[in-house]
Design a protein around this motif. Sequence first.
Motif, PDB file in Angstrom:
ATOM      1  N   GLY A   1     -54.137  -3.458 -27.042  1.00  0.00           N
ATOM      2  CA  GLY A   1     -55.155  -3.587 -26.002  1.00  0.00           C
ATOM      3  C   GLY A   1     -55.329  -5.019 -25.541  1.00  0.00           C
ATOM      4  O   GLY A   1     -55.547  -5.295 -24.361  1.00  0.00           O
ATOM      5  N   ALA A   2     -55.212  -5.963 -26.485  1.00  0.00           N
ATOM      6  CA  ALA A   2     -55.363  -7.374 -26.137  1.00  0.00           C
ATOM      7  C   ALA A   2     -54.224  -7.837 -25.235  1.00  0.00           C
ATOM      8  O   ALA A   2     -54.431  -8.615 -24.303  1.00  0.00           O
ATOM      9  N   LYS A   3     -53.013  -7.350 -25.491  1.00  0.00           N
ATOM     10  CA  LYS A   3     -51.875  -7.762 -24.668  1.00  0.00           C
ATOM     11  C   LYS A   3     -51.995  -7.228 -23.250  1.00  0.00           C
ATOM     12  O   LYS A   3     -51.522  -7.844 -22.306  1.00  0.00           O
ATOM     13  N   ILE A   4     -52.656  -6.092 -23.099  1.00  0.00           N
ATOM     14  CA  ILE A   4     -52.817  -5.494 -21.766  1.00  0.00           C
ATOM     15  C   ILE A   4     -54.015  -6.088 -21.040  1.00  0.00           C
ATOM     16  O   ILE A   4     -53.926  -6.489 -19.881  1.00  0.00           O
ATOM     17  N   LEU A   5     -55.151  -6.170 -21.711  1.00  0.00           N
ATOM     18  CA  LEU A   5     -56.395  -6.573 -21.055  1.00  0.00           C
ATOM     19  C   LEU A   5     -56.628  -8.080 -21.035  1.00  0.00           C
ATOM     20  O   LEU A   5     -57.205  -8.605 -20.088  1.00  0.00           O
ATOM     21  N   ASP A   6     -56.210  -8.776 -22.079  1.00  0.00           N
ATOM     22  CA  ASP A   6     -56.528 -10.195 -22.214  1.00  0.00           C
ATOM     23  C   ASP A   6     -55.268 -11.043 -22.055  1.00  0.00           C
ATOM     24  O   ASP A   6     -54.146 -10.558 -22.144  1.00  0.00           O
ATOM     25  N   GLN A   7     -55.486 -12.319 -21.849  1.00  0.00           N
ATOM     26  CA  GLN A   7     -54.391 -13.252 -21.642  1.00  0.00           C
ATOM     27  C   GLN A   7     -53.964 -13.848 -22.985  1.00  0.00           C
ATOM     28  O   GLN A   7     -54.778 -14.404 -23.714  1.00  0.00           O
ATOM     29  N   GLN A   8     -52.681 -13.725 -23.321  1.00  0.00           N
ATOM     30  CA  GLN A   8     -52.177 -14.332 -24.543  1.00  0.00           C
ATOM     31  C   GLN A   8     -51.869 -15.801 -24.270  1.00  0.00           C
ATOM     32  O   GLN A   8     -51.266 -16.141 -23.265  1.00  0.00           O
ATOM     33  N   ILE A   9     -52.300 -16.662 -25.167  1.00  0.00           N
ATOM     34  CA  ILE A   9     -52.047 -18.087 -25.035  1.00  0.00           C
ATOM     35  C   ILE A   9     -50.677 -18.347 -25.653  1.00  0.00           C
ATOM     36  O   ILE A   9     -50.482 -18.211 -26.859  1.00  0.00           O
ATOM     37  N   LYS A  10     -49.716 -18.713 -24.818  1.00  0.00           N
ATOM     38  CA  LYS A  10     -48.311 -18.786 -25.229  1.00  0.00           C
ATOM     39  C   LYS A  10     -47.987 -19.994 -26.115  1.00  0.00           C
ATOM     40  O   LYS A  10     -47.243 -19.891 -27.060  1.00  0.00           O
ATOM     41  N   ASP A  11     -48.533 -21.174 -25.806  1.00  0.00           N
ATOM     42  CA  ASP A  11     -48.118 -22.390 -26.507  1.00  0.00           C
ATOM     43  C   ASP A  11     -48.985 -22.742 -27.707  1.00  0.00           C
ATOM     44  O   ASP A  11     -48.777 -23.771 -28.334  1.00  0.00           O
ATOM     45  N   LYS A  12     -49.944 -21.896 -28.059  1.00  0.00           N
ATOM     46  CA  LYS A  12     -50.835 -22.163 -29.194  1.00  0.00           C
ATOM     47  C   LYS A  12     -50.845 -20.956 -30.129  1.00  0.00           C
ATOM     48  O   LYS A  12     -50.583 -19.826 -29.721  1.00  0.00           O
TER      49      LYS A  12
END
Length: 102
Positions: A53-64
């Motif tokens: 759900g987090a990957k769909i709804l929220d933004q993943q912080i790539k460099d941290k």
Amino acid sequence: MKKLILTTAFAGMVSIAAFAQEKETKTDTVVNDIKKGAKKVGNKTAELGVKGGAKILDQQIKDKVGPAGQSVYRDGKDRIYYVDSKGNKIYIKESALKPQKP
């Protein structure tokens, strides 16, 4: 003298009964193993559900990454969190983030 013998016999029977109840059977062991397994499966299911759900709804912080190398996400209210092994969202401050190693 009769009272002493009866009291001793009664105390012996009570202690034998208590010992018999403490003995763990194979059934108890199997039931405990099933409970532990079900709990692990439930925790993993919750973790994967929340992460999906987090990957769909929220933004993943790539460099941290999180404190222990977890993937971190930013929700709609601009809060940063990671998902623990039980599927709980653990909110952290931006200062707790670490740079992701290549």
